[in-house]
Design an enzyme around this catalytic site. Sequence first.
Site, PDB file in Angstrom:
ATOM      1  N   ARG A 100       0.847  -1.184   0.000  1.00 57.60           N
ATOM      2  CA  ARG A 100       0.000   0.000   0.000  1.00 57.60           C
ATOM      3  C   ARG A 100       0.890   1.244   0.000  1.00 57.60           C
ATOM      4  O   ARG A 100       1.963   1.252   0.637  1.00 57.60           O
ATOM      5  CB  ARG A 100      -0.853  -0.034   1.270  1.00 57.60           C
ATOM      6  CG  ARG A 100      -1.878   1.070   1.394  1.00 57.60           C
ATOM      7  CD  ARG A 100      -2.973   0.947   0.389  1.00 57.60           C
ATOM      8  NE  ARG A 100      -4.164   1.700   0.782  1.00 57.60           N
ATOM      9  CZ  ARG A 100      -5.150   1.985  -0.062  1.00 57.60           C
ATOM     10  NH1 ARG A 100      -5.076   1.602  -1.335  1.00 57.60           N
ATOM     11  NH2 ARG A 100      -6.211   2.633   0.339  1.00 57.60           N
ATOM     12  N   THR A 141      -9.609  -0.276 -10.278  1.00 53.80           N
ATOM     13  CA  THR A 141      -8.559  -0.988  -9.565  1.00 53.80           C
ATOM     14  C   THR A 141      -8.489  -2.238 -10.395  1.00 53.80           C
ATOM     15  O   THR A 141      -9.332  -2.426 -11.273  1.00 53.80           O
ATOM     16  CB  THR A 141      -9.047  -1.245  -8.126  1.00 53.80           C
ATOM     17  OG1 THR A 141      -9.072  -0.002  -7.439  1.00 53.80           O
ATOM     18  CG2 THR A 141      -8.197  -2.219  -7.343  1.00 53.80           C
ATOM     19  N   THR A 190      -3.816  -0.875  -7.500  1.00 49.42           N
ATOM     20  CA  THR A 190      -4.636   0.265  -7.938  1.00 49.42           C
ATOM     21  C   THR A 190      -3.847   1.554  -7.977  1.00 49.42           C
ATOM     22  O   THR A 190      -2.801   1.685  -7.331  1.00 49.42           O
ATOM     23  CB  THR A 190      -5.836   0.444  -6.968  1.00 49.42           C
ATOM     24  OG1 THR A 190      -6.749   1.393  -7.512  1.00 49.42           O
ATOM     25  CG2 THR A 190      -5.397   0.899  -5.588  1.00 49.42           C
ATOM     26  N   ASP A 250      -7.831   8.145   0.147  1.00 49.18           N
ATOM     27  CA  ASP A 250      -8.409   7.083   0.981  1.00 49.18           C
ATOM     28  C   ASP A 250      -8.205   7.339   2.475  1.00 49.18           C
ATOM     29  O   ASP A 250      -8.735   6.611   3.314  1.00 49.18           O
ATOM     30  CB  ASP A 250      -7.819   5.712   0.607  1.00 49.18           C
ATOM     31  CG  ASP A 250      -8.536   5.105  -0.591  1.00 49.18           C
ATOM     32  OD1 ASP A 250      -9.484   5.714  -1.103  1.00 49.18           O
ATOM     33  OD2 ASP A 250      -8.139   4.000  -1.027  1.00 49.18           O
ATOM     34  N   SER A 290      -7.755   0.623   3.082  1.00 54.13           N
ATOM     35  CA  SER A 290      -8.198   0.164   1.755  1.00 54.13           C
ATOM     36  C   SER A 290      -9.370  -0.800   1.885  1.00 54.13           C
ATOM     37  O   SER A 290      -9.727  -1.223   2.992  1.00 54.13           O
ATOM     38  CB  SER A 290      -7.030  -0.551   1.080  1.00 54.13           C
ATOM     39  OG  SER A 290      -7.433  -1.184  -0.105  1.00 54.13           O
ATOM     40  N   GLY A 307     -13.508  -1.986  -7.276  1.00 54.66           N
ATOM     41  CA  GLY A 307     -14.844  -1.505  -6.904  1.00 54.66           C
ATOM     42  C   GLY A 307     -14.866  -0.695  -5.628  1.00 54.66           C
ATOM     43  O   GLY A 307     -15.933  -0.486  -5.064  1.00 54.66           O
ATOM     44  N   GLY A 308     -13.694  -0.236  -5.155  1.00 51.00           N
ATOM     45  CA  GLY A 308     -13.675   0.577  -3.938  1.00 51.00           C
ATOM     46  C   GLY A 308     -14.380  -0.138  -2.805  1.00 51.00           C
ATOM     47  O   GLY A 308     -14.127  -1.315  -2.545  1.00 51.00           O
TER      48      GLY A 308
END
Length: 560
Positions: A95, A369, A387, A411, A440, A461-462
């Site tokens: 991340r 993503t 992503t 985010d 995330s 898709g978040g």
Amino acid sequence: MKARTLTLVLVLGSVGLAEAGSVPVRARNSMVVSQNAIASQVGASMLIGEGNAMDAAVATAFALAVVHPSAGNIGGGGFLVYRSASGQAVAYDFRETAPARSSAEMFLRDGEYDPRLHHDSYLAVGVPGTVAGLHQAWREHGKLPWEQLLEPAIALAREGFMVTDGLARSLRTALPQMSRYPASMAQFSHEGDLYEAGDILRQGDLADTLERIATEGPRGFYEGHTAGLIEKEMQRHGGLITREDLKAYRAVRRTPLRGTYFDAEVLTMPPPSSGGVVLLQALNILERYDLPGMGFGSAAYLHHLTEALRRAFADRARYLGDPDFVKDMPVERLISKEYADQLRSTIAPRRASVSTPSSFEWRAEGAETTHVSVVDNERNAVSLTYTLENGYGSKIVVPGAGFLLNNEMGDFNAGPGLTDESGLIGTEPNLAAPGKRMLSNMTPTILVHGGQPLLVVGSPGGRRIPGTVLQTIVNVLSFRMNVQEAIDAPRIHHQWLPDLLHYERNGFSPDTLDILREWGHNVNEEDSWGAVQAIGIRENGRWLEGGSDRRQPDGAAIGR
Ligand code: DON
């Protein structure tokens, strides 16, 4: 209600059975599934000789950075869950991190929250993690030489590839947003004119950067020329990322979360993704209901699914953040069966719960993503989601380096105490801080049964990711669908607040929706979401089934 046993389910999907719906790609040896056919082919080519699932996943990911630029990346970050054929399971967290000069108030200007700073500016860019993460995962589990994994991506960038209709359409939407950034316009248009399907897209600067990564490893990205180009672009435009931030970036090896759905083990991503926790909480709640008895698409099933997701998302907002910063996250409790029993006892069979407080809401999510699933002939398995956050991330191509930077800082929560009716969140666990990872939803997941992988699955898709992965799992295991049917089946989404039960257009009957309304649900029609890439492993490892989501163009399962 007594739940049905998994053994019933596992005999399904065997080759030769008549099928009601779509047929997946089937193969005996290996399978690579991604959102782009060229990238899947690149991965599959790694499996012809000595290469294993990790080599294939890494090569696919680098290829996606070239041929699927909206989400494939080297300027973003993500998560990877790996399970070796011998049963070893490990997760890689790559991340993005907040630069050293970040703060919880960094998205405020004169005390006022500024959404553009948060989501669409140089301050929205996190320190990229992809190159470090892919390299560490390869170093610990790959077999082929590192340079070999980058060769196809370099060739695709240097010599070019044919633009598909899907890419042409996506660039048409993105280009106006890139107009502020000359290097982005130069890379993704013909001097301002759109690429059309059939054109060849060449990305020379990206090829050079990939070559530096191929020959120098992560130092080719985090130090030297590439790092200099990133720092220069940041300095010129008020961004925070420095050479020191880049040099300090480290991917983190983490222990996957483990849960069960009936007698299948579920290996999934721990924080700083919330995805695994939400997935396991909801699966635990659902496990005790007779879902096959309710029937796929029935109001009863959709109601219980909604109530499970509502509860899991409420806990997400309350508790989760970067585990290296938030020390009191009760993850074990949240994913326990006992806690699921408690939550289940609050679900009424025919009445929607009410989500409170009303002050939590989240932005709408795109589909930008991307996920890669790989199983090789030994049955090593990789589930990788990564992503840039939005499609094409920040839209900023680093001049001279040819790759897009993420806008993942979006985010993080907006700012301290900024929870309000307009949809902001200001809760503590996910506020920005130097070196911190933003929370995330990505949910790369591997299911295991009888010592063999059973399902490798993930999606973009978040906030819709955990529920999308969950529905794919339930479709395969409880509703006896093959992998492609499970992906094609219509989806719903609920995320606690706003208190809406989203459903995919034309997916469910008006009568069913009426029943849900009667039970108190605020149903809300939407276009489709998600892009699941999944592999089912059948008959104790003898066959593989690959499925790629048809909601998005260009994906492919390549089996051998
Ligand atoms: O990490 C996350 O959850 C988001 N940045 C993922 C973004 C995403 O999936 C966008 N497309 N739907």
